[in-house]
Design a protein around this motif. Structure first.
Motif, PDB file in Angstrom:
ATOM      1  N   ILE A  45     -18.499  -0.632  -0.718  1.00  0.00           N
ATOM      2  CA  ILE A  45     -18.743  -1.682  -1.714  1.00  0.00           C
ATOM      3  C   ILE A  45     -18.632  -3.063  -1.076  1.00  0.00           C
ATOM      4  N   ASN A  46     -17.662  -3.227  -0.215  1.00  0.00           N
ATOM      5  CA  ASN A  46     -17.521  -4.476   0.543  1.00  0.00           C
ATOM      6  C   ASN A  46     -17.781  -4.199   2.015  1.00  0.00           C
ATOM      7  N   GLN A  47     -18.257  -5.204   2.717  1.00  0.00           N
ATOM      8  CA  GLN A  47     -18.471  -5.067   4.151  1.00  0.00           C
ATOM      9  C   GLN A  47     -17.139  -5.155   4.891  1.00  0.00           C
ATOM     10  N   ILE A 105       0.829  -1.215   0.000  1.00  0.00           N
ATOM     11  CA  ILE A 105       0.000   0.000   0.000  1.00  0.00           C
ATOM     12  C   ILE A 105       0.858   1.258   0.000  1.00  0.00           C
ATOM     13  N   ILE A 106       1.967   1.236   0.745  1.00  0.00           N
ATOM     14  CA  ILE A 106       2.810   2.440   0.855  1.00  0.00           C
ATOM     15  C   ILE A 106       3.864   2.510  -0.247  1.00  0.00           C
ATOM     16  N   THR A 107       3.726   1.703  -1.280  1.00  0.00           N
ATOM     17  CA  THR A 107       4.701   1.705  -2.380  1.00  0.00           C
ATOM     18  C   THR A 107       5.005   3.102  -2.909  1.00  0.00           C
ATOM     19  N   PRO A 108       4.006   3.968  -3.172  1.00  0.00           N
ATOM     20  CA  PRO A 108       4.330   5.307  -3.705  1.00  0.00           C
ATOM     21  C   PRO A 108       5.283   6.097  -2.812  1.00  0.00           C
ATOM     22  N   LEU A 109       5.212   5.889  -1.506  1.00  0.00           N
ATOM     23  CA  LEU A 109       6.087   6.626  -0.594  1.00  0.00           C
ATOM     24  C   LEU A 109       7.546   6.218  -0.744  1.00  0.00           C
ATOM     25  N   THR A 110       7.801   5.012  -1.246  1.00  0.00           N
ATOM     26  CA  THR A 110       9.180   4.539  -1.361  1.00  0.00           C
ATOM     27  C   THR A 110       9.957   5.265  -2.449  1.00  0.00           C
ATOM     28  N   PHE A 111       9.254   6.003  -3.304  1.00  0.00           N
ATOM     29  CA  PHE A 111       9.915   6.733  -4.385  1.00  0.00           C
ATOM     30  C   PHE A 111      10.275   8.163  -3.977  1.00  0.00           C
ATOM     31  N   LEU A 112       9.999   8.531  -2.727  1.00  0.00           N
ATOM     32  CA  LEU A 112      10.250   9.907  -2.300  1.00  0.00           C
ATOM     33  C   LEU A 112      11.735  10.261  -2.251  1.00  0.00           C
ATOM     34  N   HIS A 113      12.583   9.263  -1.998  1.00  0.00           N
ATOM     35  CA  HIS A 113      14.032   9.539  -1.933  1.00  0.00           C
ATOM     36  C   HIS A 113      14.788   8.310  -2.423  1.00  0.00           C
ATOM     37  N   PRO A 114      15.855   8.502  -3.208  1.00  0.00           N
ATOM     38  CA  PRO A 114      16.608   7.356  -3.746  1.00  0.00           C
ATOM     39  C   PRO A 114      17.129   6.412  -2.663  1.00  0.00           C
ATOM     40  N   ARG A 115      17.589   6.952  -1.537  1.00  0.00           N
ATOM     41  CA  ARG A 115      18.103   6.086  -0.472  1.00  0.00           C
ATOM     42  C   ARG A 115      16.992   5.256   0.159  1.00  0.00           C
ATOM     43  N   LEU A 116      15.832   5.882   0.317  1.00  0.00           N
ATOM     44  CA  LEU A 116      14.687   5.151   0.852  1.00  0.00           C
ATOM     45  C   LEU A 116      14.290   4.032  -0.104  1.00  0.00           C
ATOM     46  N   ARG A 117      14.290   4.355  -1.394  1.00  0.00           N
ATOM     47  CA  ARG A 117      13.929   3.355  -2.393  1.00  0.00           C
ATOM     48  C   ARG A 117      14.910   2.177  -2.367  1.00  0.00           C
ATOM     49  N   THR A 118      16.192   2.472  -2.275  1.00  0.00           N
ATOM     50  CA  THR A 118      17.207   1.426  -2.227  1.00  0.00           C
ATOM     51  C   THR A 118      17.039   0.561  -0.980  1.00  0.00           C
ATOM     52  N   PHE A 119      16.769   1.201   0.156  1.00  0.00           N
ATOM     53  CA  PHE A 119      16.559   0.445   1.395  1.00  0.00           C
ATOM     54  C   PHE A 119      15.364  -0.489   1.261  1.00  0.00           C
ATOM     55  N   VAL A 120      14.279  -0.001   0.706  1.00  0.00           N
ATOM     56  CA  VAL A 120      13.073  -0.803   0.558  1.00  0.00           C
ATOM     57  C   VAL A 120      13.322  -1.974  -0.393  1.00  0.00           C
ATOM     58  N   LEU A 121      14.075  -1.725  -1.462  1.00  0.00           N
ATOM     59  CA  LEU A 121      14.336  -2.788  -2.430  1.00  0.00           C
ATOM     60  C   LEU A 121      15.251  -3.864  -1.862  1.00  0.00           C
ATOM     61  N   THR A 122      16.222  -3.479  -1.069  1.00  0.00           N
ATOM     62  CA  THR A 122      17.195  -4.448  -0.551  1.00  0.00           C
ATOM     63  C   THR A 122      16.747  -5.123   0.734  1.00  0.00           C
ATOM     64  N   ARG A 123      15.914  -4.464   1.548  1.00  0.00           N
ATOM     65  CA  ARG A 123      15.547  -5.021   2.852  1.00  0.00           C
ATOM     66  C   ARG A 123      14.058  -5.339   2.995  1.00  0.00           C
ATOM     67  N   ILE A 144     -12.222  -7.899   5.231  1.00  0.00           N
ATOM     68  CA  ILE A 144     -10.802  -7.825   5.607  1.00  0.00           C
ATOM     69  C   ILE A 144     -10.390  -9.009   6.482  1.00  0.00           C
ATOM     70  N   PRO A 145     -11.088  -9.309   7.592  1.00  0.00           N
ATOM     71  CA  PRO A 145     -10.691 -10.502   8.360  1.00  0.00           C
ATOM     72  C   PRO A 145     -10.866 -11.800   7.589  1.00  0.00           C
ATOM     73  N   MET A 146     -11.820 -11.840   6.666  1.00  0.00           N
ATOM     74  CA  MET A 146     -11.995 -13.051   5.864  1.00  0.00           C
ATOM     75  C   MET A 146     -10.809 -13.268   4.929  1.00  0.00           C
ATOM     76  N   ILE A 166      -8.209  -3.371  -1.156  1.00  0.00           N
ATOM     77  CA  ILE A 166      -8.787  -4.157  -0.055  1.00  0.00           C
ATOM     78  C   ILE A 166      -9.444  -3.238   0.979  1.00  0.00           C
ATOM     79  N   PRO A 167      -8.728  -2.256   1.552  1.00  0.00           N
ATOM     80  CA  PRO A 167      -9.414  -1.346   2.484  1.00  0.00           C
ATOM     81  C   PRO A 167     -10.271  -0.304   1.765  1.00  0.00           C
ATOM     82  N   ALA A 168      -9.876   0.089   0.550  1.00  0.00           N
ATOM     83  CA  ALA A 168     -10.618   1.141  -0.152  1.00  0.00           C
ATOM     84  C   ALA A 168     -12.050   0.715  -0.451  1.00  0.00           C
ATOM     85  N   LEU A 169     -12.238  -0.515  -0.900  1.00  0.00           N
ATOM     86  CA  LEU A 169     -13.591  -0.979  -1.224  1.00  0.00           C
ATOM     87  C   LEU A 169     -14.460  -1.075   0.022  1.00  0.00           C
TER      88      LEU A 169
END
Length: 354
Positions: free
Chosen positions: A225-227, A163-181, A231-233, A217-220
């Motif tokens: 649209i969904n009950q 879900i937070i994928t877009p935030l990982t592009f905010l800084h190159p170092r953050l992106r590298t950390f997310v990709l490697t770890r 989510i627990p199901m 999943i949470p947006a619907l």
């Protein structure tokens, strides 16, 4: 270990490669058949489970069927990881779009660390991403309880990660950390993934699609649209599939490494072929992947030929060949040892993940 004791590995490889039958030939129709049948049954059962009246007979019956077939369909990510870079491209794309993205487990988040698991240089060391005792201390129930809590939280962690994928592009170092770890579907806290430019492209392509899937999943639910019960199901399905996979991991190997690089022979002897017909072996090892030691001996051997290749080797190799020692009667015998053995040296070198 002396050179003579390593000969059996070489002899086994020569015997199979010189066989009259080409055991290394991939049968694409078997791959497609197993995938399409598994995914059709998995999604049909899951749809019944998600839409049936709560606690109705339909829902109760559909749940274990959905879990079983979702596990089988998801297990095919292992086969996708072992296909050659230019082999069965349409199959890889189809599996990722239909299964990987929808299950929040696309193959680029699995393939790299699984290949590292097969590397002699890394196998059994702290950098082996799939050596499960890197995540807890054998025989230490406090450590294993902490690992169990991590397993229970893992579906939530993975969903939030996408879900937070877009935030990982905010800084190159953050992106590298997310990709490697944070871009490998495993739980070894010591593993650091190596990421090439090609890896970045592959990860990003499926990551954005999986981000949309996870966000829906949470947006619907928020949109009405969904009950909220959806989510627990979904969590119940996800954690049940994950638990089956964790049970399998307990017995893929004997986990007897002392944390140093192992010889090819020791690597093979640390792995298991399950030849029994017990329920857990049938349940946890779909598509003949129960021949896990043979798979480590020949990673490129298609899963649908493992049984036949094992039978051939058992017939042709000498009676005293160490290959025969790889056979295990049941999943439970190995899994019990993994959980119960007190390995003080492993405890000192592999601190608990918690």
């Amino acid at each position: 270990m002396d050179a003579c004791s390593e000969h059996w590995v070489h002899d086994s490889k020569v015997a199979l490669r010189d066989a009259d039958v080409d055991y290394f030939r991939v049968s694409s129709w078997i791959y497609w058949r197993d995938f399409l049948v598994s995914i059709a049954l998995a999604y049909t059962a899951a749809a019944v489970y998600l839409t049936a009246e709560a606690w109705s007979a339909y829902q109760i019956i559909a749940f274990p069927i959905a879990v079983f077939w979702l596990y089988r369909a998801g297990s095919l990510v292992h086969e996708v990881a072992h296909l050659g870079e230019h082999e069965m491209r349409a199959y890889k794309v189809a599996w990722n779009l239909i299964a990987g993205v929808m299950m929040l487990a696309p193959s680029p988040f699995f393939s790299a660390h699984h290949r590292d698991h097969h590397t002699h240089r890394l196998y059994g060391t702290k950098q082996d991403p799939e050596y499960i005792v890197n995540c807890f201390r054998r025989g230490n129930w406090t450590s294993m309880f902490g690992y169990a809590l991590l397993v229970l939280a893992f579906p939530i962690i993975v969903t939030v990660r996408f879900i937070i994928t877009p935030l990982t592009f905010l800084h190159p170092r953050l992106r590298t950390f997310v990709l490697t770890r944070c871009s490998s579907l495993m739980m070894n806290p010591y593993y650091v993934r190596r990421v090439s430019k090609a890896d970045r492209r592959r990860i990003t392509a499926v990551e954005l699609l999986t981000c949309i899937r996870a966000t829906l999943i949470p947006a619907l639910v928020l949109l009405g649209i969904n009950q909220w019960s959806r989510i627990p199901m979904l969590y119940s399905l996800g954690i049940s599939v994950l638990l089956l996979n964790q049970l399998r991991l307990l017995a893929d190997h004997h986990f007897e490494s002392d944390g140093t690089k192992m010889t090819p022979s020791d690597h093979m002897h640390d792995s298991c072929n399950f030849t029994g017909r017990d329920f857990f072996t049938w349940l946890l090892y779909p598509f003949s992947i129960r021949f896990h030691a043979l798979h480590h001996l020949f990673p490129s051997l298609p899963y649908h030929n493992l049984r036949a290749a094992d039978q051939y080797l058992m017939q042709i190799l000498p009676a005293d060949s160490p290959y025969r020692d790889l056979q295990q009667p049941s999943w439970f015998a190995v899994a019990r040892k993994t959980l119960a053995t007190v390995d003080r040296s492993a405890g000192s070198r592999n601190p608990t993940a918690t």
